[in-house]
Design an enzyme around this catalytic site. Structure first.
Site, PDB file in Angstrom:
ATOM      1  N   VAL A  62       0.815  -1.212   0.000  1.00 39.46           N
ATOM      2  CA  VAL A  62       0.000   0.000   0.000  1.00 39.46           C
ATOM      3  C   VAL A  62       0.851   1.266   0.000  1.00 39.46           C
ATOM      4  CG1 VAL A  62      -1.937  -1.178   1.111  1.00 39.46           C
ATOM      5  CG2 VAL A  62      -0.287   0.083   2.527  1.00 39.46           C
ATOM      6  N   ASN A  88      -7.225  -1.662   5.917  1.00 34.68           N
ATOM      7  CA  ASN A  88      -6.793  -2.094   7.242  1.00 34.68           C
ATOM      8  C   ASN A  88      -5.283  -2.114   7.448  1.00 34.68           C
ATOM      9  OD1 ASN A  88      -6.983  -3.888   9.831  1.00 34.68           O
ATOM     10  ND2 ASN A  88      -5.784  -5.108   8.387  1.00 34.68           N
ATOM     11  N   TYR A 156       2.375   6.754  14.831  1.00 34.20           N
ATOM     12  CA  TYR A 156       1.186   5.916  14.653  1.00 34.20           C
ATOM     13  C   TYR A 156      -0.070   6.680  15.057  1.00 34.20           C
ATOM     14  CZ  TYR A 156      -2.102   2.049  15.201  1.00 34.20           C
ATOM     15  OH  TYR A 156      -3.205   1.232  15.104  1.00 34.20           O
ATOM     16  N   LYS A 160      -3.309   7.782  12.636  1.00 32.53           N
ATOM     17  CA  LYS A 160      -4.691   7.363  12.890  1.00 32.53           C
ATOM     18  C   LYS A 160      -5.604   8.573  13.102  1.00 32.53           C
ATOM     19  CE  LYS A 160      -4.217   2.998  12.278  1.00 32.53           C
ATOM     20  NZ  LYS A 160      -4.892   2.343  11.140  1.00 32.53           N
ATOM     21  N   THR A 191      -3.225  -8.652  18.674  1.00 38.01           N
ATOM     22  CA  THR A 191      -2.783  -8.958  17.314  1.00 38.01           C
ATOM     23  C   THR A 191      -1.261  -8.857  17.257  1.00 38.01           C
ATOM     24  OG1 THR A 191      -2.738  -6.689  16.440  1.00 38.01           O
ATOM     25  CG2 THR A 191      -4.873  -7.823  16.434  1.00 38.01           C
TER      26      THR A 191
END
Length: 252
Positions: A62, A88, A156, A160, A191
């Protein structure tokens, strides 16, 4: 709530070989959708697709606009009835700007390229396909840290926050189209996102619990879906930002 069957839907998931992407891909597959999982690590995608007959895979980076454009063209040719794209793919790194040893610029650029520029690029490439359908969804996966940042992960958190703003703006632009723009806002979920960190975040939500809640909210037609503790952080960012910033960043 009654489970909604997804037979006839075609779902494309970036970062679909692991974590939240994998969980959502498996849930849609279980409900009868044709699912295409996409990512950079072909061996991971192949292992996942092998477990679920009919699940397809696509290699995509991506962060590379040419890779995104080529993947969108292949997908449009094979699946002109694509009606759901789940944006995602993401990475998270711990970065400290407070000392003399500053974060590597290449790592900073890579995180922005995947989490924000990449998500915008995927939306740009796949929206022409979605717009041809009578009803379609672009689902962006944000984060509670887009509302209340984690100081240890500043880049990060910034990406977001950008994802949230992009989603809100895009939803307004596409309000008169056939495409519904959705944001899923996870809390900390168990995760591999944190695999490069020395300590896993405490109180992480089990992945299956998160997926069940997200699918239920999607069935209900939600467009800004904050799951579990993410709801409190979204509200706290508005009503008591300093308090919630302290709570998120208290020493562990």
């Amino acid at each position: 709530m009654r489970q909604v069957a997804d037979t006839g839907k075609v779902v494309f998931v970036t970062g679909g070989g692991s974590g939240i992407g994998r969980g959502l891909a498996e849930a849609f597959h279980a409900r009868g959708a044709r699912v295409i999982i996409a990512g950079r690590r072909r061996e991971v995608l192949e292992a996942e697709a092998a477990r679920y007959p009919g699940m397809e895979l696509e290699e995509i980076d991506v962060a590379d606009p040419d890779s995104v454009a080529a993947c969108a063209a292949r997908t449009a040719a094979r699946h002109p009835d694509l009606d759901t794209v789940i944006n995602n793919a993401g990475i998270q790194r711990i970065m400290d700007f407070s000392g003399d040893d500053l974060p590597d610029q290449t790592e900073i650029a890579a995180e922005i390229a995947v989490n924000l520029a990449g998500a915008i690029g995927v939306a740009r490439a796949f929206l022409p396909i979605l717009k041809r359908r009578p009803a379609a969804r672009l689902i962006n996966v944000g984060s509670a840290l887009g509302f209340v940042p984690l100081a240890a992960a500043p880049v990060y958190s910034a990406t977001k926050a950008g994802m949230h703003a992009f989603t809100v703006a895009l939803r307004r632009q596409l309000a008169g189209s056939s495409v519904t723009v959705v944001e899923i806002v996870p809390p900390v979920v168990e995760t591999g996102l944190h695999r490069d960190q020395t300590r896993r975040p405490p109180k992480a939500m089990p992945l299956d619990t998160f997926v069940r809640a997200a699918m239920s909210a999607l069935d209900a037609g939600g467009t800004e879906i904050a799951i579990g503790p993410a709801r409190a952080l979204r509200l706290g960012a508005r009503v008591a930002p300093k308090l919630f910033l302290s709570l998120v960043n208290k020493p562990r």
